[in-house]
Motif scaffolding. Structure first.
Motif, PDB file in Angstrom:
ATOM      1  N   ALA A  33       0.834  -1.199  -0.095  1.00  0.00           N
ATOM      2  CA  ALA A  33      -0.011   0.088  -0.160  1.00  0.00           C
ATOM      3  C   ALA A  33       0.790   1.190   0.081  1.00  0.00           C
ATOM      4  O   ALA A  33       0.568   2.084  -0.723  1.00  0.00           O
ATOM      5  N   ARG A  34       1.902   1.352   0.799  1.00  0.00           N
ATOM      6  CA  ARG A  34       2.764   2.388   0.954  1.00  0.00           C
ATOM      7  C   ARG A  34       3.576   2.682  -0.535  1.00  0.00           C
ATOM      8  O   ARG A  34       3.814   3.694  -0.809  1.00  0.00           O
ATOM      9  N   ALA A  41       2.430   1.630  -3.297  1.00  0.00           N
ATOM     10  CA  ALA A  41       1.625   2.187  -4.337  1.00  0.00           C
ATOM     11  C   ALA A  41       1.382   3.812  -4.108  1.00  0.00           C
ATOM     12  O   ALA A  41       1.442   4.434  -5.107  1.00  0.00           O
ATOM     13  N   THR A  42       1.222   3.897  -3.103  1.00  0.00           N
ATOM     14  CA  THR A  42       0.896   5.575  -2.680  1.00  0.00           C
ATOM     15  C   THR A  42       2.236   6.439  -2.989  1.00  0.00           C
ATOM     16  O   THR A  42       1.837   7.429  -3.461  1.00  0.00           O
ATOM     17  N   MET A  43       3.437   5.927  -2.770  1.00  0.00           N
ATOM     18  CA  MET A  43       4.372   6.792  -3.032  1.00  0.00           C
ATOM     19  C   MET A  43       4.525   6.856  -4.583  1.00  0.00           C
ATOM     20  O   MET A  43       4.539   8.143  -5.075  1.00  0.00           O
ATOM     21  N   GLU A  62       1.938   6.782  -6.871  1.00  0.00           N
ATOM     22  CA  GLU A  62       0.720   7.518  -7.249  1.00  0.00           C
ATOM     23  C   GLU A  62       1.332   9.120  -6.999  1.00  0.00           C
ATOM     24  O   GLU A  62       0.874  10.083  -7.642  1.00  0.00           O
ATOM     25  N   ARG A  63       1.726   9.357  -5.760  1.00  0.00           N
ATOM     26  CA  ARG A  63       1.755  10.966  -5.356  1.00  0.00           C
ATOM     27  C   ARG A  63       2.961  11.455  -6.126  1.00  0.00           C
ATOM     28  O   ARG A  63       2.907  12.431  -6.475  1.00  0.00           O
ATOM     29  N   ARG A 117      -2.568  13.115 -11.940  1.00  0.00           N
ATOM     30  CA  ARG A 117      -3.847  13.322 -11.135  1.00  0.00           C
ATOM     31  C   ARG A 117      -4.950  13.569 -12.410  1.00  0.00           C
ATOM     32  O   ARG A 117      -6.132  13.203 -12.100  1.00  0.00           O
ATOM     33  N   HIS A 171      -1.524   3.811 -13.516  1.00  0.00           N
ATOM     34  CA  HIS A 171      -0.842   3.529 -12.347  1.00  0.00           C
ATOM     35  C   HIS A 171      -0.809   2.062 -12.107  1.00  0.00           C
ATOM     36  O   HIS A 171      -0.983   1.599 -11.379  1.00  0.00           O
ATOM     37  N   SER A 223       6.782  12.836   0.413  1.00  0.00           N
ATOM     38  CA  SER A 223       5.670  11.835   0.624  1.00  0.00           C
ATOM     39  C   SER A 223       6.118  11.001   1.510  1.00  0.00           C
ATOM     40  O   SER A 223       5.514  10.094   1.940  1.00  0.00           O
ATOM     41  N   LEU A 234       4.778   9.530   4.939  1.00  0.00           N
ATOM     42  CA  LEU A 234       4.495   7.925   5.317  1.00  0.00           C
ATOM     43  C   LEU A 234       5.184   7.335   6.361  1.00  0.00           C
ATOM     44  O   LEU A 234       5.191   6.129   6.632  1.00  0.00           O
TER      45      LEU A 234
END
Ligand code: FMN
Length: 394
Positions: free
Chosen positions: A197-198, A200-202, A204-205, A210, A259, A329, A333
């Protein structure tokens, strides 16, 4: 056969110095200087030393108009075979078209010549920058000062003498807390995988789009979390994943609109070795669970900024913005992050199968969990990240 000069070329009169014991023993100062003329071409990896006749020919031959056979005086005609063999002069229909093709593709890419040469010839292969700095004692402030003297002052001095006008300090807001915790991580936890999850978040951000906007002409423009010169977002993310839950270790390209990870062929070298090589021996970074090479696609940028003196600078700045977004980012996190430009670009290109005329890395970032102990120094003067015993929680 008709010939012409390669398109992107600079000539440098380079002086090189080396220590020579024999000169010292003979009463000299022990320093031998040699002056050489080097031809730096945008489509060649290494400079080519050239003599007076070769320089003259390169200066006289056009990069666009073909020279007919027999038009050159004898002394310049004699210089042709070697310059053709080196790829500085190009035949119209060569037996091996590799170098002519590279020159032709470089012409189409619309680089500004000094940038093309600076990038191409600033690339490293197999350099152990960390080891060299360590052996030269240049990894500490003391070592740097003993070699180079004190650094210039930490703040520029203004010359007007006008009184300073103090500004109000900002209250300690969440964003300020984030900024003070941002610290380059040189101690990664090799045992703790980064959760999916982290990870993927990294991505994406930092690298994800966007929004993507169709200009109505068939061209698409992306909106991302970082600004980008010309709104072109030419810089892609090539990943070396070592320790992420549910992601097989290996090489990937990140697709910013979908993504999604795009798996790439397994490299010849083991990932540990490749990471260390890519980072020029910086073992304090090579342990990171995820490395990301920031790789511009030159054609995307130079489509708009043709032969533009600022275009390459904008790409370098883009990489800096991405890196800062990645740092912030990661910090938010609870992860550590780094960026470095001391990289072996050529080894990275080869591992990811990149053609340096099209795509070539400017920097490598990385992120993951911090280790429990600090082995390599970090710059955390206020103890925002590290307590005596290990990293602070949160
Ligand atoms: C463009 C750039 C290149 C860097 N290259 C390296 C590097 O090669 N090795 C390294 O250990 N740190 C590198 N760093 C990290 C800096 O050393 C670090 O930002 C600096 O010491 C300040 O520490 P801080 O980031 O924790 O505030 C680099 C940082 C930037 C912005």
């Amino acid at each position: 056969m008709r010939i012409r000069r390669c398109a992107v070329l600079l000539l440098e009169p380079r002086e090189e110095m080396r220590f020579a014991l024999e000169d010292l023993l003979a009463g000299g100062n022990g320093l031998l200087r040699t002056l050489r003329w080097l031809a730096l071409a945008g489509h060649l990896d290494a400079p080519v030393e050239v003599d007076a006749a070769e320089r003259e020919l390169l200066g006289r031959a056009s990069p666009s108009d073909w020279l007919e056979p027999g038009v050159l005086p004898d002394d310049l005609a004699a210089a042709v075979p070697r310059l053709v063999a080196e790829g500085l002069m190009l035949e119209e229909a060569p037996a091996d078209p590799t170098l002519s093709d590279a020159d032709a593709r470089l012409r189409e890419l619309c680089w500004w010549t000094p940038s093309a040469v600076a990038h191409r010839h600033g690339r490293w292969q197999g350099v152990d920058g960390a080891g060299e700095s360590e052996r030269a004692g240049l990894l500490t402030v003391e070592g740097l000062e003993s070699r180079f003297g004190p650094p210039p002052p930490h703040v520029a001095a203004t010359r007007t003498g006008a009184a300073r006008q103090p500004l109000p300090r900002t209250p300690d807001a969440d964003f300020d807390r984030l900024l003070v915790r941002r610290t380059t991580c040189r101690n990664f936890d090799t045992a703790r995988p980064l959760d999916h999850a982290r990870f993927a978040t990294m991505l994406e951000r930092v690298f994800g789009a966007r929004a993507h906007v169709d200009a109505g002409t068939g061209a698409t423009f992306l909106k991302k979390g970082s600004p980008s010169g010309g709104g072109l977002h030419s810089t892609g993310a090539y990943l070396l994943v070592r320790n992420v839950e549910d992601v097989a270790p290996g090489l990937y390209h990140y697709h910013p609109v979908e993504h999604a990870l795009e798996p790439l062929p397994t490299p010849a070298a083991p990932l540990d070795e490749l990471a260390l090589l890519a980072l020029s021996g910086q073992h304090w970074f090579a342990d990171a669970p995820v490395l990301v090479a920031l790789v511009p696609r030159f054609a995307r940028s130079y489509w708009k900024y043709r032969h533009h003196p600022k275009a390459y600078r904008a790409l370098v700045l883009d990489a800096g913005h991405l890196s800062q977004t990645l740092y912030l980012s990661a910090t938010e996190l609870g992860l550590g992050a780094f960026v470095t430009s001391a990289i072996n670009e050529i080894d990275i290109e080869q591992a990811f199968g990149l053609d340096p005329l099209e795509e070539s890395p400017l920097a490598v970032c990385g992120f993951g969990w911090r280790a429990g102990r600090m082995e390599t120094a970090e710059f955390d003067p206020a103890g925002e990240v590290w307590e005596v015993a290990g990293p602070r929680a949160g």
